[in-house]
Scaffold this motif. Structure first.
Motif, mmCIF file in Angstrom:
data_model
loop_
_atom_site.group_PDB
_atom_site.id
_atom_site.type_symbol
_atom_site.label_atom_id
_atom_site.label_comp_id
_atom_site.label_asym_id
_atom_site.label_seq_id
_atom_site.Cartn_x
_atom_site.Cartn_y
_atom_site.Cartn_z
ATOM 1 N N LYS A 57 -65.309 -15.942 50.896
ATOM 2 C CA LYS A 57 -66.540 -16.711 50.192
ATOM 3 C C LYS A 57 -67.152 -15.603 49.295
ATOM 4 N N ARG A 58 -67.157 -14.272 49.820
ATOM 5 C CA ARG A 58 -67.884 -13.517 48.679
ATOM 6 C C ARG A 58 -67.220 -13.127 47.757
ATOM 7 N N ALA A 59 -65.850 -13.114 47.742
ATOM 8 C CA ALA A 59 -64.985 -12.891 46.846
ATOM 9 C C ALA A 59 -64.945 -14.344 45.739
ATOM 10 N N ALA A 60 -64.910 -15.184 46.283
ATOM 11 C CA ALA A 60 -65.120 -16.438 45.548
ATOM 12 C C ALA A 60 -66.431 -16.250 44.642
ATOM 13 N N LEU A 61 -67.555 -16.095 45.280
ATOM 14 C CA LEU A 61 -68.676 -16.041 44.453
ATOM 15 C C LEU A 61 -68.786 -15.011 43.380
ATOM 16 N N LEU A 99 -65.965 -13.868 41.855
ATOM 17 C CA LEU A 99 -65.173 -14.385 40.752
ATOM 18 C C LEU A 99 -65.924 -15.484 39.816
ATOM 19 N N VAL A 100 -66.756 -16.133 40.267
ATOM 20 C CA VAL A 100 -67.610 -17.222 39.567
ATOM 21 C C VAL A 100 -68.608 -16.696 38.740
ATOM 22 N N GLN A 101 -69.459 -15.931 39.183
ATOM 23 C CA GLN A 101 -70.628 -15.184 38.947
ATOM 24 C C GLN A 101 -70.316 -13.955 38.155
ATOM 25 N N ILE A 102 -69.503 -13.034 38.229
ATOM 26 C CA ILE A 102 -69.212 -11.789 37.597
ATOM 27 C C ILE A 102 -67.870 -11.915 36.534
ATOM 28 N N VAL A 103 -67.079 -12.354 37.147
ATOM 29 C CA VAL A 103 -65.793 -12.204 36.462
ATOM 30 C C VAL A 103 -65.661 -13.422 35.230
ATOM 31 N N GLY A 104 -65.848 -14.518 35.735
ATOM 32 C CA GLY A 104 -65.653 -15.594 35.005
ATOM 33 C C GLY A 104 -64.483 -16.239 34.723
ATOM 34 N N ASP A 158 -56.418 -15.363 49.864
ATOM 35 C CA ASP A 158 -56.755 -16.345 50.612
ATOM 36 C C ASP A 158 -57.143 -17.414 49.996
ATOM 37 N N LEU A 159 -57.981 -17.305 48.863
ATOM 38 C CA LEU A 159 -58.550 -18.273 48.023
ATOM 39 C C LEU A 159 -57.563 -19.218 47.546
ATOM 40 N N ARG A 160 -56.222 -18.713 47.277
ATOM 41 C CA ARG A 160 -55.343 -19.677 46.660
ATOM 42 C C ARG A 160 -54.989 -20.835 47.666
ATOM 43 N N ASP A 161 -55.198 -20.904 48.925
ATOM 44 C CA ASP A 161 -55.029 -21.815 50.068
ATOM 45 C C ASP A 161 -56.062 -23.071 49.823
ATOM 46 N N PHE A 162 -57.118 -22.508 48.836
ATOM 47 C CA PHE A 162 -58.158 -23.634 48.768
ATOM 48 C C PHE A 162 -58.196 -24.056 47.200
ATOM 49 N N GLY A 163 -56.981 -23.904 46.409
ATOM 50 C CA GLY A 163 -56.928 -24.300 45.313
ATOM 51 C C GLY A 163 -57.322 -23.405 43.902
ATOM 52 N N TRP A 164 -57.726 -22.181 44.381
ATOM 53 C CA TRP A 164 -57.988 -21.108 43.466
ATOM 54 C C TRP A 164 -56.611 -20.727 42.877
ATOM 55 N N LYS A 165 -56.669 -20.505 41.457
ATOM 56 C CA LYS A 165 -55.465 -20.219 40.818
ATOM 57 C C LYS A 165 -56.011 -18.603 40.166
ATOM 58 N N ILE A 166 -55.321 -17.578 40.629
ATOM 59 C CA ILE A 166 -55.640 -16.030 40.562
ATOM 60 C C ILE A 166 -54.396 -15.553 40.117
ATOM 61 N N ASP A 167 -53.996 -15.306 38.783
ATOM 62 C CA ASP A 167 -52.536 -14.773 38.218
ATOM 63 C C ASP A 167 -52.537 -13.499 38.588
ATOM 64 N N GLN A 205 -55.217 -8.876 37.167
ATOM 65 C CA GLN A 205 -55.278 -9.968 37.643
ATOM 66 C C GLN A 205 -56.049 -10.979 36.836
ATOM 67 N N ARG A 206 -55.732 -12.331 36.693
ATOM 68 C CA ARG A 206 -56.531 -13.021 35.930
ATOM 69 C C ARG A 206 -57.199 -14.211 36.809
ATOM 70 N N PHE A 207 -58.517 -14.561 36.631
ATOM 71 C CA PHE A 207 -59.204 -15.546 37.352
ATOM 72 C C PHE A 207 -59.141 -16.877 36.514
ATOM 73 N N THR A 208 -57.821 -17.757 36.842
ATOM 74 C CA THR A 208 -57.492 -18.763 35.825
ATOM 75 C C THR A 208 -58.105 -20.066 36.294
ATOM 76 N N GLN A 209 -58.472 -20.400 37.397
ATOM 77 C CA GLN A 209 -58.922 -21.669 37.760
ATOM 78 C C GLN A 209 -59.704 -21.659 39.026
ATOM 79 N N ARG A 210 -60.848 -22.314 39.098
ATOM 80 C CA ARG A 210 -61.724 -22.163 40.327
ATOM 81 C C ARG A 210 -61.376 -23.541 41.180
ATOM 82 N N GLY A 211 -61.284 -23.176 42.444
ATOM 83 C CA GLY A 211 -60.893 -24.272 43.382
ATOM 84 C C GLY A 211 -61.904 -24.713 44.200
#
Length: 211
Positions: free
Chosen positions: A2-6, A8-13, A39-48, A61-67
């Motif tokens: 969950k911290r990694a998801a935040l 990605l959203v708040q820092i990486v974009g 593990d975020l990929r199991d919840f629809g996150w796309k990280i290439d 790696q690229r934060f392609t799509q938020r899940g």
């Protein structure tokens, strides 16, 4: 996770790249943060990685799509299948014949017309059962198909309904293919498959040749 998801959203974009070192520096207190991120990929996150995006370097790696918003209550819970152990992965590989179930490529084989080699891994697939329930099941897929099929939901009821409509001779043909776990293609089918991949100008040459 969950911290990694935040992060990605708040820092990486979304749409931006980051490195493995940046990820580890952001979470110095978390062991195996790379795995938590995956593990975020199991919840629809796309990280290439460079396996999905050849423009990336090996360390990028690229934060392609938020899940799903996994940090919200109830949205970060897992289905019945969670972590796959190495022994379970080996069993699934053996069961699926060490081939991608979507395209049939083997491990380390090159994709047609490229120098890119395949990598096989366990993919999770949501299956809608005949009674309407949804169940997460596992299947072997290559890195290309795993990305393309991530959002796929298999409707088993629909597959069974299609089988029920087949004439008897086609049911026997299908049973033989299933028993062999494969089928051979005729020469005309192979030519048709090649024709479908041709650009418009090249297709005109084929039409002229047939005429």
């Amino acid at each position: 996770m969950k911290r990694a998801a935040l992060w990605l959203v708040q820092i990486v974009g979304e749409g931006n790249t980051f490195t493995k070192n940046q990820l580890r520096e952001a979470f110095p207190d978390v062991s195996q943060i790379d795995r938590r991120m995956r593990d975020l990929r199991d919840f629809g996150w796309k990280i290439d990685t460079n396996r999905e995006d050849i423009g990336l370097e090996a360390h990028e790696q690229r934060f392609t799509q938020r899940g799903a918003s996994v940090w919200e209550p109830g949205k970060g819970s897992r289905d019945r299948i969670t972590t796959i152990t190495s022994s379970q992965r080996h069993e699934v590989l053996m069961r699926d014949g060490h081939k991608c179930r979507s395209c049939g490529i083997g491990p380390g084989e090159k994709y047609a017309g490229t120098d890119i080699t395949s990598q096989l891994d366990v993919a999770r697939r949501v299956v809608r059962l005949p009674d309407g329930r949804r169940e997460t099941q596992v299947v072997i897929e290559c890195n290309r198909c795993r990305v393309g099929n991530r959002e796929l939901v298999v409707d088993l009821r629909q597959v069974l309904a299609q089988i029920a409509k087949l004439p008897a001779i086609e049911k026997r043909m299908l049973s033989a293919w299933i028993e062999q776990d494969g089928r051979t293609f005729s020469a005309v089918e192979e030519v048709w498959a090649a024709y479908r991949t041709l650009p418009a100008d090249a297709r005109e040459h084929v039409r002229d040749a047939l005429a």
